[in-house]
Design an enzyme around this catalytic site. Structure first.
Site, mmCIF file in Angstrom:
data_model
loop_
_atom_site.group_PDB
_atom_site.id
_atom_site.type_symbol
_atom_site.label_atom_id
_atom_site.label_comp_id
_atom_site.label_asym_id
_atom_site.label_seq_id
_atom_site.Cartn_x
_atom_site.Cartn_y
_atom_site.Cartn_z
ATOM 1 C CG ASP A 51 11.712 -18.961 4.838
ATOM 2 O OD1 ASP A 51 10.517 -18.712 4.583
ATOM 3 O OD2 ASP A 51 12.069 -19.609 5.841
ATOM 4 C CB SER A 92 9.715 -21.828 7.637
ATOM 5 O OG SER A 92 9.383 -20.702 6.856
ATOM 6 C CB THR A 145 14.656 -22.885 7.038
ATOM 7 O OG1 THR A 145 13.466 -22.097 6.937
ATOM 8 C CG2 THR A 145 14.983 -23.507 5.696
ATOM 9 C CD GLU A 264 16.315 -20.133 5.851
ATOM 10 O OE1 GLU A 264 17.009 -20.273 6.872
ATOM 11 O OE2 GLU A 264 15.087 -19.941 5.872
ATOM 12 C CG ASP A 269 9.244 -15.861 5.615
ATOM 13 O OD1 ASP A 269 8.152 -16.106 5.074
ATOM 14 O OD2 ASP A 269 9.410 -15.877 6.853
ATOM 15 C CG HIS A 273 6.204 -12.810 7.616
ATOM 16 N ND1 HIS A 273 5.008 -13.435 7.860
ATOM 17 C CD2 HIS A 273 7.106 -13.807 7.432
ATOM 18 C CE1 HIS A 273 5.182 -14.755 7.835
ATOM 19 N NE2 HIS A 273 6.450 -15.002 7.566
ATOM 20 C CG ASP A 311 9.964 -21.982 3.158
ATOM 21 O OD1 ASP A 311 9.877 -21.032 2.338
ATOM 22 O OD2 ASP A 311 10.282 -21.813 4.350
ATOM 23 C CG HIS A 312 6.216 -20.662 2.728
ATOM 24 N ND1 HIS A 312 6.394 -19.297 2.826
ATOM 25 C CD2 HIS A 312 6.850 -21.196 3.806
ATOM 26 C CE1 HIS A 312 7.079 -19.016 3.912
ATOM 27 N NE2 HIS A 312 7.391 -20.149 4.533
HETATM 28 MG MG MG Z 1 13.592 -19.887 7.200
HETATM 29 ZN ZN ZN Z 2 7.392 -16.845 7.157
#
Ligand code: MG
Ligand code: ZN
Length: 373
Positions: A51, A92, A145, A264, A269, A273, A311-312
């Site tokens: 993620d 997500s 996710t 995952e 991620d 953040h 995902d990004h």
């Molecule tokens: Mg996730």
């Molecule tokens: Zn995020």
């Protein structure tokens, strides 16, 4: 002549473009010049999602790790376009729904189309075809996710409803946090008890460490790693590499027909953040160690397609001047996700489908084609 052909091509392309319904963001559906052909079907697919794992997250992990990652072992590399139906910057939920169900949907959607109608997921389709299925994550198991593979909901925040979908799904294995959503519920149901009655072994971190849990192949298996969010690597979380390998071994024994497993690395991620480079790198290397374990399984097994993607990207993370391999001078442009293209790595039978540049939804199409579902 070549110039002329180029003009004809451009003209043809603009005619096609004119006929495309104007949606925002616009989806580009033109066919690739060379369509990859499936050579061999995999028996199993393991989809690994980092993620928020953009190219810089991978790069920073690689340099910190002595200029080497397990990811470098993958022979096929592609790129996907991560935008959602509602926003150039996906979240997500929409990102995972693109992989799980092959549709672009709005940010926040869990395996439902933009009109809120549920769409079947690759995990559900594999389950229906008699394959074993499972998920392992370092977030809560009901987080966006994993939820997009096993639940259908108009909002990623409806954790109790997502847990309810899980309890009746028939999934063979779940490992992750979020135990509280299964028994501290407004409907007063105890889904842990209900799942035990449905032939699940259910254990958690209060009872035993994951390594001590016994995986009985005759039963389905759930292990909760936390009541809410699992710890970070820096706080001592260690289970992902081992639990992922154990999950592959377990699912391999659960069905003759094969399995689908989603793994995952959720907190890469969260480091983004937080604009925290150390958080990103430690989670990235934990995920890469997991990739190494899964590659070993796939190498020995010979019938497993392994796909690693994100995902990004998160944070607009950059490695700035003054950095060395040992010490990265990090920059961030955002405390949210960005819209940059995302790499896809593939290994094993069916991996040939994953070269090139394509929409994130194509990952679902390619997995479905590889499985022959
Ligand atoms: Mg996730
Ligand atoms: Zn995020």
């Amino acid at each position: 002549m070549r110039r002329l052909l180029q003009h004809v091509f451009l003209l043809a392309f603009s005619l096609v473009a004119c006929n495309t319904k104007p949606t925002a963001p616009m989806e580009n559906n033109f066919e690739p010049l060379v369509k990859p052909v499936l050579k061999e079907r995999p028996r199993n697919i393991i989809l690994m999602i980092g993620d928020g794992m953009g190219l810089t997250q991978i790069t920073a992990g690689m340099y910190r790790n002595g200029n080497k990652l397990q990811l470098e072992e993958f022979p096929i590399v592609g790129l996907h376009k991560p935008y959602s139906s509602s926003n150039l910057i996906t979240d997500s939920a929409a990102g995972a729904t693109a992989f799980s169900a092959g549709v672009k949907t709005y940010n926040g959607a869990i395996a439902v189309k933009p009109d809120s109608v549920p769409v079947p997921t690759i995990l559900e389709q594999a389950h229906e075809a008699g394959l074993a299925t499972g998920m392992v994550t370092t977030s809560t198991i009901v987080h966006a996710t994993p939820a997009a593979f096993l639940a259908h909901n108009v909002s990623r925040n409806n954790f109790q409803q997502i847990a309810l979908d899980y309890a009746s799904s028939g999934v063979d294995l779940l490992i992750g946090g979020g135990r509280k959503y299964f028994y501290k519920r407004t409907d007063r149901r105890n889904l842990i008890q209900e799942m035990k009655e449905e032939n699940y072994t259910v254990s958690d971190f209060h009872v035993e460490a994951f390594e001590e849990a016994v995986l009985d192949f005759d039963k389905k298996f759930v292990y909760f790693t936390a009541e809410t969010d699992p710890k970070t690597v820096r706080q001592g979380r260690e289970y992902l590499p081992g639990a992922s390998r154990a999950a592959a071994n377990f699912l391999d024994k659960r069905s003759e027909k094969g399995f689908f497993l989603m793994i995952e690395g959720a907190q890469i991620d969260w480091g983004g953040h937080n604009n925290n480079s150390e958080y990103i790198i430690t989670e990235m290397l934990d995920f890469d160690a997991t990739i190494g374990n899964i590659l070993k399984f796939a190498e020995e097994d010979g019938e497993t397609l392994v796909i690693v993607t994100a995902d990004h990207e998160t944070g607009g993370y950059s490695i700035n001047p003054g950095s060395t391999m040992e010490k990265i001078i990090a920059g961030f442009t955002s405390d949210y996700h960005t819209a940059t293209l995302i790499p896809v790595f593939a290994y094993g039978p069916g991996s040939e489908l994953f070269g090139g540049t394509y929409e994130n939804t194509a990952i679902y199409d390619k997995m479905k084609e590889a499985f022959g579902l």
